[in-house]
Every structure is written in structure tokens, then in C-alpha cells.
Design a protein around this motif. Structure first.
Motif, PDB file in Angstrom:
ATOM      1  N   SER A   1       0.823  -0.934  -0.035  1.00 20.06           N
ATOM      2  CA  SER A   1       0.151  -0.035  -0.007  1.00 20.06           C
ATOM      3  C   SER A   1       0.865   1.399   0.031  1.00 20.06           C
ATOM      4  CB  SER A   1      -0.884   0.049   0.978  1.00 20.06           C
ATOM      5  OG  SER A   1      -1.634   1.074   1.340  1.00 20.06           O
TER       6      SER A   1
ATOM      7  N   ALA B   1       2.800   2.881   2.102  1.00 17.74           N
ATOM      8  CA  ALA B   1       4.143   2.882   2.807  1.00 17.74           C
ATOM      9  C   ALA B   1       5.053   1.984   1.816  1.00 17.74           C
ATOM     10  CB  ALA B   1       3.897   2.592   4.485  1.00 17.74           C
TER      11      ALA B   1
ATOM     12  N   ASP C   1       1.436  -8.567  -1.604  1.00 18.41           N
ATOM     13  CA  ASP C   1       0.366  -7.599  -0.896  1.00 18.41           C
ATOM     14  C   ASP C   1      -1.005  -8.415  -1.295  1.00 18.41           C
ATOM     15  OD1 ASP C   1      -0.723  -5.358   0.160  1.00 18.41           O
ATOM     16  OD2 ASP C   1      -1.754  -4.767  -1.900  1.00 18.41           O
TER      17      ASP C   1
ATOM     18  N   ILE D   1      -5.498  -5.520   1.535  1.00 19.16           N
ATOM     19  CA  ILE D   1      -6.597  -4.952   2.323  1.00 19.16           C
ATOM     20  C   ILE D   1      -5.926  -3.644   2.939  1.00 19.16           C
ATOM     21  CG2 ILE D   1      -7.801  -5.835   4.264  1.00 19.16           C
ATOM     22  CD1 ILE D   1      -7.518  -8.554   3.374  1.00 19.16           C
TER      23      ILE D   1
ATOM     24  N   ARG E   1      -5.960  -0.089   5.008  1.00 16.25           N
ATOM     25  CA  ARG E   1      -7.002   0.188   6.013  1.00 16.25           C
ATOM     26  C   ARG E   1      -8.089   1.222   5.798  1.00 16.25           C
ATOM     27  NH1 ARG E   1      -4.497   3.851  11.180  1.00 16.25           N
ATOM     28  NH2 ARG E   1      -6.309   3.258  12.540  1.00 16.25           N
ATOM     29  N   ASN E   2      -7.717   2.163   4.771  1.00 18.81           N
ATOM     30  CA  ASN E   2      -8.931   3.033   4.549  1.00 18.81           C
ATOM     31  C   ASN E   2      -9.659   2.727   3.424  1.00 18.81           C
ATOM     32  OD1 ASN E   2      -7.129   3.001   2.455  1.00 18.81           O
ATOM     33  ND2 ASN E   2      -6.551   5.229   2.393  1.00 18.81           N
TER      34      ASN E   2
ATOM     35  N   HIS F   1      -8.255  12.351   2.719  1.00 18.44           N
ATOM     36  CA  HIS F   1      -8.020  13.874   2.701  1.00 18.44           C
ATOM     37  C   HIS F   1      -6.779  13.994   3.224  1.00 18.44           C
ATOM     38  CE1 HIS F   1     -11.839  15.265   1.232  1.00 18.44           C
ATOM     39  NE2 HIS F   1     -12.433  14.176   1.950  1.00 18.44           N
TER      40      HIS F   1
ATOM     41  N   ALA G   1       1.683 -13.182   3.035  1.00 17.82           N
ATOM     42  CA  ALA G   1       2.641 -13.830   3.478  1.00 17.82           C
ATOM     43  C   ALA G   1       2.388 -14.280   4.610  1.00 17.82           C
ATOM     44  CB  ALA G   1       3.856 -12.542   3.760  1.00 17.82           C
TER      45      ALA G   1
ATOM     46  N   HIS H   1     -11.400  13.459   8.141  1.00 10.90           N
ATOM     47  CA  HIS H   1     -12.655  13.426   7.905  1.00 10.90           C
ATOM     48  C   HIS H   1     -13.638  14.629   8.487  1.00 10.90           C
ATOM     49  CE1 HIS H   1     -11.972  10.251   5.404  1.00 10.90           C
ATOM     50  NE2 HIS H   1     -11.428   9.525   6.347  1.00 10.90           N
TER      51      HIS H   1
ATOM     52  N   ASP I   1       1.690   2.596   8.998  1.00  9.64           N
ATOM     53  CA  ASP I   1       0.848   2.348  10.413  1.00  9.64           C
ATOM     54  C   ASP I   1       1.459   1.416  11.261  1.00  9.64           C
ATOM     55  OD1 ASP I   1      -0.566   4.430   9.185  1.00  9.64           O
ATOM     56  OD2 ASP I   1      -2.440   3.461   9.472  1.00  9.64           O
TER      57      ASP I   1
ATOM     58  N   VAL J   1      -1.931   8.699   5.230  1.00  4.96           N
ATOM     59  CA  VAL J   1      -1.326   8.183   4.004  1.00  4.96           C
ATOM     60  C   VAL J   1      -0.256   9.160   3.708  1.00  4.96           C
ATOM     61  CG1 VAL J   1      -1.929   8.418   1.364  1.00  4.96           C
ATOM     62  CG2 VAL J   1      -3.539   7.828   3.241  1.00  4.96           C
TER      63      VAL J   1
HETATM   64  C1  LIG Z   1     -11.674   4.416   7.873  1.00  7.01           C
HETATM   65  C2  LIG Z   1     -10.599   5.332   7.554  1.00  7.01           C
HETATM   66  C3  LIG Z   1     -10.375   6.495   6.815  1.00  7.01           C
HETATM   67  C4  LIG Z   1      -8.923   6.950   6.725  1.00  7.01           C
HETATM   68  N1  LIG Z   1      -8.892   8.137   6.062  1.00  7.01           N
HETATM   69  C5  LIG Z   1      -7.768   8.554   5.859  1.00  7.01           C
HETATM   70  C6  LIG Z   1      -7.715  10.100   5.253  1.00  7.01           C
HETATM   71  O1  LIG Z   1      -8.650  10.507   4.513  1.00  7.01           O
HETATM   72  N2  LIG Z   1      -6.604  10.353   4.966  1.00  7.01           N
HETATM   73  C7  LIG Z   1      -5.333   9.968   5.350  1.00  7.01           C
HETATM   74  O2  LIG Z   1      -4.221  10.243   5.403  1.00  7.01           O
HETATM   75  N3  LIG Z   1      -5.343   8.571   6.259  1.00  7.01           N
HETATM   76  C8  LIG Z   1      -6.665   8.014   6.205  1.00  7.01           C
HETATM   77  N4  LIG Z   1      -6.834   6.894   7.153  1.00  7.01           N
HETATM   78  C9  LIG Z   1      -5.484   6.224   7.512  1.00  7.01           C
HETATM   79  C10 LIG Z   1      -4.705   5.502   6.060  1.00  7.01           C
HETATM   80  O3  LIG Z   1      -5.823   4.438   5.894  1.00  7.01           O
HETATM   81  C11 LIG Z   1      -3.511   4.990   6.879  1.00  7.01           C
HETATM   82  O4  LIG Z   1      -2.759   5.791   7.389  1.00  7.01           O
HETATM   83  C12 LIG Z   1      -2.538   4.199   5.723  1.00  7.01           C
HETATM   84  O5  LIG Z   1      -3.503   3.313   4.725  1.00  7.01           O
HETATM   85  C13 LIG Z   1      -1.328   3.698   6.060  1.00  7.01           C
HETATM   86  O6  LIG Z   1      -0.739   2.933   4.989  1.00  7.01           O
HETATM   87  P1  LIG Z   1       0.103   1.686   5.309  1.00  7.01           P
HETATM   88  O7  LIG Z   1       0.832   1.509   3.902  1.00  7.01           O
HETATM   89  O8  LIG Z   1       0.974   1.670   6.249  1.00  7.01           O
HETATM   90  O9  LIG Z   1      -1.038   0.375   5.380  1.00  7.01           O
HETATM   91  P2  LIG Z   1      -2.152  -0.069   4.620  1.00  7.01           P
HETATM   92  O10 LIG Z   1      -2.831   1.175   3.694  1.00  7.01           O
HETATM   93  O11 LIG Z   1      -3.136  -0.372   5.733  1.00  7.01           O
HETATM   94  O12 LIG Z   1      -1.667  -1.234   3.820  1.00  7.01           O
HETATM   95  C14 LIG Z   1      -1.095  -2.242   4.513  1.00  7.01           C
HETATM   96  C15 LIG Z   1      -0.993  -3.484   3.244  1.00  7.01           C
HETATM   97  O13 LIG Z   1      -0.269  -4.627   3.663  1.00  7.01           O
HETATM   98  C16 LIG Z   1      -1.072  -5.807   3.385  1.00  7.01           C
HETATM   99  N5  LIG Z   1      -0.626  -6.652   4.064  1.00  7.01           N
HETATM  100  C17 LIG Z   1      -0.900  -6.802   5.712  1.00  7.01           C
HETATM  101  N6  LIG Z   1      -0.564  -7.875   6.008  1.00  7.01           N
HETATM  102  C18 LIG Z   1       0.024  -8.638   4.678  1.00  7.01           C
HETATM  103  C19 LIG Z   1       0.714  -9.773   4.639  1.00  7.01           C
HETATM  104  N7  LIG Z   1       1.008 -10.755   5.547  1.00  7.01           N
HETATM  105  N8  LIG Z   1       0.832 -10.388   3.543  1.00  7.01           N
HETATM  106  C20 LIG Z   1       0.683  -9.735   2.322  1.00  7.01           C
HETATM  107  N9  LIG Z   1       0.038  -8.272   2.532  1.00  7.01           N
HETATM  108  C21 LIG Z   1      -0.140  -7.922   3.747  1.00  7.01           C
HETATM  109  C22 LIG Z   1      -2.354  -5.333   3.331  1.00  7.01           C
HETATM  110  O14 LIG Z   1      -3.360  -6.174   2.746  1.00  7.01           O
HETATM  111  C23 LIG Z   1      -2.380  -3.779   2.840  1.00  7.01           C
HETATM  112  O15 LIG Z   1      -2.562  -4.007   1.307  1.00  7.01           O
HETATM  113  C24 LIG Z   1      -8.031   6.114   7.106  1.00  7.01           C
HETATM  114  C25 LIG Z   1      -7.994   5.172   7.805  1.00  7.01           C
HETATM  115  C26 LIG Z   1      -9.354   4.585   8.336  1.00  7.01           C
HETATM  116  C27 LIG Z   1      -9.448   3.286   8.786  1.00  7.01           C
END
Ligand SMILES: Cc1cc2nc3c(=O)[nH]c(=O)nc-3n(C[C@H](O)[C@H](O)[C@H](O)COP(=O)(O)OP(=O)(O)OC[C@H]3O[C@@H](n4cnc5c(N)ncnc54)[C@H](O)[C@@H]3O)c2cc1C
Length: 312
Positions: free
Chosen positions: A11, A13, A32, A35, A37-38, A45, A79, A135, A274, A282
Motif C-alpha cells: 500500500s 508505505a 500484497d 486489504i 486500512r482506509n 483527505h 505472506a 474527515h 501504520d 497516508v
Molecule cells: C476509515 C479510515 C479512513 C481513513 N482516511 C484517511 C484519510 O482520509 N487520509 C489519510 O491520510 N489517512 C486516512 N486513514 C489512515 C490510512 O488508511 C493509513 O494511515 C494508511 O492506509 C497507512 O498506510 P500503510 O501502507 O501503512 O498501510 P495500509 O494502507 O493499511 O496497507 C497495508 C497493506 O499490507 C497488506 N498486508 C498486511 N499483512 C500482509 C501479509 N501478511 N501479506 C501480504 N500483505 C499484507 C494489506 O493487505 C495492505 O494492502 C484512514 C483510515 C481509516 C481506517
């Protein structure tokens, strides 16, 4: 084939890290499950240049751009297992297939454990949120409800009047003391002590356009433009724990501990997004991923593998 780096989590990060490594012509495997989080939210936003776009569109465009680099391989799947090897790390997926890499990056995100209030989960990301910066603005200064989960909800309730007139719904979780009550009053926060029995109203296509209704024990129904709650969160995968990476407690749950270069307590294993901070967004995920990608590249260049792995 051994990759320079395996990235688990593709995603914001993970892709930000992969982009830096790809631009250094390194062989990267991204695994990946897709799934994010958002995924519940219609719009994302607060990320500069992408404000208001659907979060899936931001991720899809980033992936299109990343996959133009020929040294990047993408595998869709989960994984399941991480192990150390003599030369790096082995990741095994749910189908039992193994991949090896000299370095490992965990960008797996977190899972939110929502309070079990009837009607809340269906409205998560639509009219029930956790982050006011993400939001709050779109509620257009309408009435806001904060659903308490613990004393930490005080912080939420004291912040939210900047986005609209706020009611703190205690729902039997804690009782503000005299100082806290005075502070809430100074911020104009109304306090409701009745238990919540359910949340109703149509899940809104555009936040703030449809009031969400909280039903209290005794039958009163309170309409709000939006609700906020602070769910507990947990790292979305046990891979860091399997490798013995240290974790750190944050106010909402534990995350993977890293240094300023995003390296975990296990040499050669990095973490970002996260999963590796107390509260995320994001923009912060992209920033940490960029740091992780450049730090990983330097680790590949300047750290002798034999010495590095002898330290594990
Ligand atoms: C309802 C909601 C609304 C939000 N709105 C905003 C917003 O408007 N603006 C904003 O800046 N932030 C928002 N956020 C926060 C934002 O979603 C997160 O900060 C952001 O997604 C973090 O990115 P990430 O890459 O760390 O993790 P994620 O986006 O959660 O991605 C993690 C990825 O790792 C994958 N993964 C996990 N474990 C495994 C495994 N074992 N094997 C393979 N793949 C795996 C998952 O499937 C996923 O694709 C929101 C969060 C929520 C819950």
C-alpha cells in the motif's frame, strides 16, 4: 532467485519504499494482500496533491507508476511466515511458496478493532471516523458525537469542537473527574451518560449529508453529522513477531519499534507505515516508506551481509 529486498505490504508505505529501491535499480518483490486500512472510506483527505480522491485511486495510480520499473515484481497474496536464513530472509506465502531476499521490509499496516456497538461497523469510514484531520472538515461544522472507549476519548472530545459542536457519549466507559468536566465545559462539549444501544441512519454517500442517529438506552435518538471513535489497533500480521522484532506500546495499541531510519531491532528488517508508528496517515506512511526505501538501499550498499547477519 533472491531479491535485494522483499516488501510485505504494497500500500502507500510499501510502495513508497519500493519506488526508491526501483529507482536505484534494485530487485524488489512486493507481496500484497490488498486489504488497505482506509478501504472503507469514499474519499481520502490531507495528502498533498491528492486531497479528496478515492483512496483506492491513489493506490492504483501509485502501483501503475511503480510497475513501470522492470526490477519490481508484484505478487498478490498473503505472506504467512518469515524466517532468517544465512543470507537474509525467507518469506512463505499461504500456498507454501517461499521467496528469499537480502533485506525485508514490513509495511503491513494495522487492523482496527471497532467497539461492538450495533450499526457502527457498517458506517466506519462513511459517517463514523477516527481521524478529525482526515474527515472532520467535510462535516461542515455540523453536530459531532464522540463515542468514548476509555479515558483517552477525552483527548478526542477536546479536539473535535474545532470541527463542530461536540457531544461526548460516555457509553459507560469512564467518568470525567472535576478537572476534566471543567475542561470539557470550557470547550463547549456536552456530555451524555446514557448507554448507546445502536447507531442508525443511512450510511452516507458523502459524509455530512445524511445525519447519523445514535439511539440511547431509554429510546432517545440523537442526530449527528458524523461520529468519532478511537478504536484499538494491532499490527496486521505476525511476521515481525515471528522474527523477534521488538514492539512498542502506543496509546491505541502496539506497533513495531524502529529507529529513525525505519530499521527494526532485528538487523536487516525494516518496517514503516501504520505498523511502525503510534498514529498514521497516508502522508506519514509515504514519508516513512520513502525513508525506509533509501535506508534499505544504503544498507544493501554499505553493510556487509555476513557482519550484519552475525549481529542477529
Ligand atoms: C476509515 C479510515 C479512513 C481513513 N482516511 C484517511 C484519510 O482520509 N487520509 C489519510 O491520510 N489517512 C486516512 N486513514 C489512515 C490510512 O488508511 C493509513 O494511515 C494508511 O492506509 C497507512 O498506510 P500503510 O501502507 O501503512 O498501510 P495500509 O494502507 O493499511 O496497507 C497495508 C497493506 O499490507 C497488506 N498486508 C498486511 N499483512 C500482509 C501479509 N501478511 N501479506 C501480504 N500483505 C499484507 C494489506 O493487505 C495492505 O494492502 C484512514 C483510515 C481509516 C481506517
Amino acid at each position: 532467485m533472491s531479491y535485494d529486498t522483499i516488501i510485505v505490504g504494497g500500500s502507500y508505505a510499501g510502495m513508497a519504499a519500493a519506488l526508491q529501491l526501483a529507482r536505484a535499480r534494485r530487485r524488489v518483490l512486493v507481496i500484497d494482500e490488498g486489504i488497505r486500512r482506509n478501504r472503507f472510506a469514499f474519499h481520502s483527505h490531507g495528502f498533498l496533491g491528492q486531497d479528496g480522491r478515492p483512496p483506492g485511486d491513489i493506490a492504483a495510480e501509485a502501483r501503475d507508476q511503480l510497475m513501470r520499473y522492470p526490477t519490481v515484481t508484484w505478487e498478490t497474496g498473503r505472506a504467512e511466515k518469515a524466517e532468517r536464513t544465512d543470507n537474509g530472509f525467507r518469506i512463505t506465502d499461504a500456498d507454501g511458496r517461499s521467496r528469499e531476499g537480502r533485506r525485508l521490509l514490513l509495511a503491513v499496516g494495522v487492523v482496527d478493532d471497532l467497539p461492538p456497538i450495533p450499526g457502527l461497523a457498517e458506517r466506519w469510514g462513511r459517517s463514523v471516523f477516527h481521524c478529525p484531520y482526515c474527515h472532520g472538515y467535510e462535516l461542515m461544522q455540523g453536530r459531532i458525537g464522540v463515542i468514548a472507549v476509555s479515558g483517552q476519548s477525552m483527548h478526542h472530545a477536546l479536539m473535535l469542537p474545532d470541527w463542530g459542536p461536540t457531544t461526548l457519549l460516555l457509553n459507560g466507559t469512564f467518568e470525567p473527574d472535576a478537572d476534566q468536566s471543567a475542561h470539557l465545559a470550557r470547550r463547549g462539549v456536552v456530555v451524555e451518560t446514557d448507554l448507546i444501544t445502536g447507531i442508525g441512519g443511512e450510511p452516507a454517500a458523502d459524509p455530512g449529508t445524511e445525519p447519523v442517529k445514535v439511539t440511547l438506552a431509554g429510546g432517545r435518538r440523537l442526530p449527528f453529522a458524523g461520529l468519532f471513535v478511537l478504536p484499538k489497533s494491532r499490527v496486521a500480521s505476525p511476521l515481525a513477531a515471528q522474527l523477534g522484532c521488538m514492539s512498542e506500546d502506543g496509546p491505541l495499541g502496539a506497533h513495531i519499534r524502529t529507529d529513525a531510519m525505519q530499521e527494526t531491532s532485528v538487523p536487516g528488517v525494516f518496517a514503516c507505515g501504520d505498523a511502525a508508528r503510534a498514529a498514521g496517515s497516508v502522508a506519514l506512511a509515504v514519508g516513512a516508506g520513502t525513508m525506509a526505501g533509501t535506508a534499505l538501499h544504503r544498507s544493501l550498499l554499505f553493510c556487509d551481509d555476513a557482519e550484519l547477519f552475525a549481529r542477529r
